[in-house]
Design a protein around this motif. Sequence first.
Motif, PDB file in Angstrom:
ATOM      1  N   VAL A  34      26.872  75.999 114.290  1.00 39.93           N
ATOM      2  CA  VAL A  34      28.195  75.536 114.701  1.00 39.93           C
ATOM      3  C   VAL A  34      28.876  74.816 113.544  1.00 39.93           C
ATOM      4  CG1 VAL A  34      27.491  75.356 117.114  1.00 39.93           C
ATOM      5  CG2 VAL A  34      27.293  73.348 115.626  1.00 39.93           C
ATOM      6  N   ARG A  35      30.187  74.889 113.547  1.00 42.82           N
ATOM      7  CA  ARG A  35      30.962  74.231 112.491  1.00 42.82           C
ATOM      8  C   ARG A  35      31.694  73.016 113.054  1.00 42.82           C
ATOM      9  NH1 ARG A  35      32.312  78.356 107.605  1.00 42.82           N
ATOM     10  NH2 ARG A  35      30.290  79.383 107.653  1.00 42.82           N
ATOM     11  N   THR A  36      30.988  72.293 113.912  1.00 42.53           N
ATOM     12  CA  THR A  36      31.431  70.997 114.420  1.00 42.53           C
ATOM     13  C   THR A  36      30.439  69.959 113.917  1.00 42.53           C
ATOM     14  OG1 THR A  36      30.084  71.219 116.417  1.00 42.53           O
ATOM     15  CG2 THR A  36      32.346  72.058 116.525  1.00 42.53           C
ATOM     16  N   ALA A  37      30.623  68.722 114.380  1.00 42.50           N
ATOM     17  CA  ALA A  37      29.604  67.700 114.115  1.00 42.50           C
ATOM     18  C   ALA A  37      28.301  68.139 114.767  1.00 42.50           C
ATOM     19  CB  ALA A  37      30.066  66.362 114.672  1.00 42.50           C
ATOM     20  N   GLY A  38      27.191  67.735 114.193  1.00 36.45           N
ATOM     21  CA  GLY A  38      25.896  68.162 114.692  1.00 36.45           C
ATOM     22  C   GLY A  38      25.552  67.582 116.060  1.00 36.45           C
ATOM     23  N   ARG A  39      24.578  68.210 116.708  1.00 35.29           N
ATOM     24  CA  ARG A  39      24.051  67.747 117.979  1.00 35.29           C
ATOM     25  C   ARG A  39      22.529  67.922 117.938  1.00 35.29           C
ATOM     26  NH1 ARG A  39      28.668  70.854 119.379  1.00 35.29           N
ATOM     27  NH2 ARG A  39      27.646  72.669 120.318  1.00 35.29           N
ATOM     28  N   HIS A  89      21.403  70.945 124.173  1.00 33.66           N
ATOM     29  CA  HIS A  89      20.912  69.845 123.350  1.00 33.66           C
ATOM     30  C   HIS A  89      20.354  68.732 124.219  1.00 33.66           C
ATOM     31  CE1 HIS A  89      25.254  68.688 123.860  1.00 33.66           C
ATOM     32  NE2 HIS A  89      24.730  67.490 124.020  1.00 33.66           N
ATOM     33  N   LEU A  90      19.530  67.901 123.604  1.00 34.54           N
ATOM     34  CA  LEU A  90      18.935  66.787 124.313  1.00 34.54           C
ATOM     35  C   LEU A  90      20.037  65.862 124.805  1.00 34.54           C
ATOM     36  CD1 LEU A  90      15.996  65.964 121.853  1.00 34.54           C
ATOM     37  CD2 LEU A  90      15.995  67.536 123.812  1.00 34.54           C
ATOM     38  N   GLY A  91      19.992  65.534 126.079  1.00 32.47           N
ATOM     39  CA  GLY A  91      21.014  64.679 126.646  1.00 32.47           C
ATOM     40  C   GLY A  91      22.112  65.431 127.366  1.00 32.47           C
ATOM     41  N   GLY A  92      22.065  66.753 127.379  1.00 31.33           N
ATOM     42  CA  GLY A  92      23.062  67.496 128.144  1.00 31.33           C
ATOM     43  C   GLY A  92      23.709  68.609 127.358  1.00 31.33           C
ATOM     44  N   GLY A  93      24.953  68.940 127.742  1.00 33.87           N
ATOM     45  CA  GLY A  93      25.672  70.022 127.083  1.00 33.87           C
ATOM     46  C   GLY A  93      25.678  71.283 127.912  1.00 33.87           C
ATOM     47  N   GLY A  94      26.200  72.347 127.311  1.00 32.62           N
ATOM     48  CA  GLY A  94      26.282  73.624 128.002  1.00 32.62           C
ATOM     49  C   GLY A  94      24.964  74.372 127.973  1.00 32.62           C
ATOM     50  N   ILE A  95      24.977  75.551 128.573  1.00 34.78           N
ATOM     51  CA  ILE A  95      23.796  76.411 128.597  1.00 34.78           C
ATOM     52  C   ILE A  95      23.830  77.318 127.373  1.00 34.78           C
ATOM     53  CG2 ILE A  95      22.647  78.261 129.866  1.00 34.78           C
ATOM     54  CD1 ILE A  95      23.503  76.967 132.428  1.00 34.78           C
ATOM     55  N   ASP A  96      22.675  77.520 126.778  1.00 40.77           N
ATOM     56  CA  ASP A  96      22.555  78.233 125.506  1.00 40.77           C
ATOM     57  C   ASP A  96      21.463  79.289 125.654  1.00 40.77           C
ATOM     58  OD1 ASP A  96      21.967  79.038 122.910  1.00 40.77           O
ATOM     59  OD2 ASP A  96      21.994  77.010 122.078  1.00 40.77           O
ATOM     60  N   ALA A  97      21.778  80.535 125.304  1.00 38.58           N
ATOM     61  CA  ALA A  97      20.810  81.622 125.463  1.00 38.58           C
ATOM     62  C   ALA A  97      19.610  81.482 124.538  1.00 38.58           C
ATOM     63  CB  ALA A  97      21.494  82.978 125.228  1.00 38.58           C
ATOM     64  N   SER A  98      19.692  80.643 123.510  1.00 33.66           N
ATOM     65  CA  SER A  98      18.523  80.444 122.644  1.00 33.66           C
ATOM     66  C   SER A  98      17.377  79.793 123.403  1.00 33.66           C
ATOM     67  CB  SER A  98      18.879  79.610 121.412  1.00 33.66           C
ATOM     68  OG  SER A  98      19.158  78.271 121.760  1.00 33.66           O
ATOM     69  N   LEU A  99      17.678  79.179 124.553  1.00 33.88           N
ATOM     70  CA  LEU A  99      16.619  78.614 125.393  1.00 33.88           C
ATOM     71  C   LEU A  99      15.639  79.698 125.836  1.00 33.88           C
ATOM     72  CD1 LEU A  99      18.970  76.391 127.555  1.00 33.88           C
ATOM     73  CD2 LEU A  99      17.358  75.555 125.817  1.00 33.88           C
ATOM     74  N   LEU A 100      16.119  80.935 125.922  1.00 31.20           N
ATOM     75  CA  LEU A 100      15.246  82.039 126.320  1.00 31.20           C
ATOM     76  C   LEU A 100      14.185  82.336 125.270  1.00 31.20           C
ATOM     77  CD1 LEU A 100      17.872  84.541 127.803  1.00 31.20           C
ATOM     78  CD2 LEU A 100      16.400  82.940 129.056  1.00 31.20           C
ATOM     79  N   ALA A 101      14.351  81.808 124.057  1.00 35.70           N
ATOM     80  CA  ALA A 101      13.370  82.050 122.993  1.00 35.70           C
ATOM     81  C   ALA A 101      12.210  81.069 123.034  1.00 35.70           C
ATOM     82  CB  ALA A 101      14.053  81.983 121.626  1.00 35.70           C
ATOM     83  N   GLU A 155      32.432  75.327 126.646  1.00 38.56           N
ATOM     84  CA  GLU A 155      31.432  74.368 127.123  1.00 38.56           C
ATOM     85  C   GLU A 155      30.528  73.871 125.998  1.00 38.56           C
ATOM     86  OE1 GLU A 155      29.249  76.114 130.306  1.00 38.56           O
ATOM     87  OE2 GLU A 155      31.014  76.486 131.553  1.00 38.56           O
ATOM     88  N   SER A 156      30.398  74.670 124.965  1.00 43.35           N
ATOM     89  CA  SER A 156      29.546  74.331 123.817  1.00 43.35           C
ATOM     90  C   SER A 156      30.381  74.516 122.557  1.00 43.35           C
ATOM     91  CB  SER A 156      28.313  75.237 123.779  1.00 43.35           C
ATOM     92  OG  SER A 156      27.599  75.176 124.988  1.00 43.35           O
ATOM     93  N   PRO A 157      31.213  73.548 122.194  1.00 47.03           N
ATOM     94  CA  PRO A 157      32.158  73.718 121.085  1.00 47.03           C
ATOM     95  C   PRO A 157      31.452  74.079 119.782  1.00 47.03           C
ATOM     96  CG  PRO A 157      32.648  71.734 122.335  1.00 47.03           C
ATOM     97  CD  PRO A 157      31.328  72.222 122.825  1.00 47.03           C
TER      98      PRO A 157
END
Length: 609
Positions: free
Chosen positions: A403-408, A466-478, A517-519
């Motif tokens: 991502v090209r935002t601040a890190g999480r 990410h730890l503490g919340g956020g949107g759903i991410d398909a990398s979780l399937l890995a 949901e996941s900027p």
Amino acid sequence: MTLSDRPVQRIDGYLPIEDHGLIGNCTTAALVGRDGAIPWMCVPRFDSEPLFCALLDQKRGGAFRLAPEPLIASHQRYIPDTAVLITEMTGPEGRVRITDCLPLRAGADLSEDAPAGRNELLRRIEVLEGRVRLRVQIAPRGGATVAPHGAGLRLALHHQPELDLALNTSLPLEALDSLHELEAGEQHHLLLGWGPHTHRFQARTPQELLEATLLVWRRWMRHFDYEGPREELVRRSAVTLKLMDYTATGAMIAAPTSSLPEAIGGPRNWDYRYAWIRDAAFSVYAMSDIGMTHEAAGFIGWALDAVDRAGWPRVLYDVDGHLPQPERSDPELEGYRGSGPVRWGNGAVEQRQHDVFGEILDCAWRWVRWGGTLDNHLWGRLRRLVESANTEWKNPDHGIWEVRTAGRPFTYSAALCAVALERGAALAETNGMEGNSALWRAEARQIREAILEQAWDPELQSLTEHLGGGGIDASLLALPGRGVIPADHPKMIATTKAVVRRLGAGNGLLYRYLPEESPDGLPGHEGAFVLCSFWLVDNLLGQGRLDEAQALYDSLCERSNHLGLLPEQIDPASGAFLGNFPQAFSHVGLIATGIKLARALKNASTDGP
């Protein structure tokens, strides 16, 4: 026309991405369209300036075209188990076959850490029936000055003056754009060479070059070891991944192209002609599981050398193990179907991505298991990465999707830090190296507990990005595939359902995340990410849903193009290919998931009803 012929259609003046095949010599590669054009080739190596890049600008990019005039229809096929591509095209009065390859040295061994290519492009012409008015057009980007040279032409490039080209041909060429009346039975060739040997007498005939190249590929494929679903596509994926292997060093690039858009209109366009530690590590796992252990060991050696050289791991490197050029936009090119900007270089090299600790430690662990030596110097480098994983896992980074935002504090990154700690402990224990393996294993357990507690959202009934919340991410399937959380863990089962529910794009396709949901710091949207759907198959298998897994795997395989190639992303609405092509990640998924499915089917047949 033949039954397999299809009309050639363009959109906004461009051939669809899926209407291309890939050829290469393990140093560079080229795309060949169903229209007989080569609209993409970088020489002398993958990450060089493009010689032809009409793929990114139909008017100004330049291409090498061979086609009947007018062209009515065509089809393509590979010679099995090779990277030699055949394009057959139909004109008003006849048919012509073009056989394309980047020739390999006679007797070359693709399993060796040495260049195998000859710095040449061979295009062989055969008129199959009737009469053909064949257009021959060679248009390097920026143009060229032409002069007679032996049995052909010498090209002095305006855009790349340091790259001297020589064209050897049996056709009477005086210029770079000509029309030739050819009859059934006629055979001709064009051999384009570059580099220090372009002026030497070519002792080998085009037929000898072709036969030697076929033999080298077939010899390499003798190592292939797979029996399972869709074997023909797994075989093709093996060749495709090999075409992304820079054999001189062992680096494996993510894709041979730059700036093909993740959504038409841009601006999510990136240069993938580099070696990502993460992407190449995934390739290592897939290649080693189908018998290509040399490629796996070669990359591991390259990765460890790169870390040893720099003292600290970067996300990506060029094929020599150095940092790539800074990211820049090219204002001269409009981009595929107007999807600018076109980019060279990749700014992700400056990011922090903590999963790289786990990728490198896992590579080192495999290296030792395969007989590699872990000396004190290398262990000193690796131990530093283990200790960094121990302290960094809860800190923000830019994650697997860059991502090209601040890190999480991304969940996948934390999970791979746990992998780094587990592998570090195993390396220390089995090799008698200094290190607090008990502490590292305890910390790995703590990371797993933190993921299950801190990344869990009870309302979404899912782990989150990410730890503490956020949107759903398909990398979780890995996570199950990395040995972090079992696929049949209740929270992983719930996460699998949530990913399909929230990120499903229809017909088994998945978005990797939803930017709203996941900027990610970028405007617009993107297509469905192919690898994520293969991860979904893996989870279905791990949860005992064999029939669903097999059906989804088959449907994904059916999305490959006429040559068995897969892109990075797919447009869910149209099925059109998006992103850089072909994509190593996608072919890794096809291979790795095929292996898991084959095992599950074998176990099911053994267990019986």
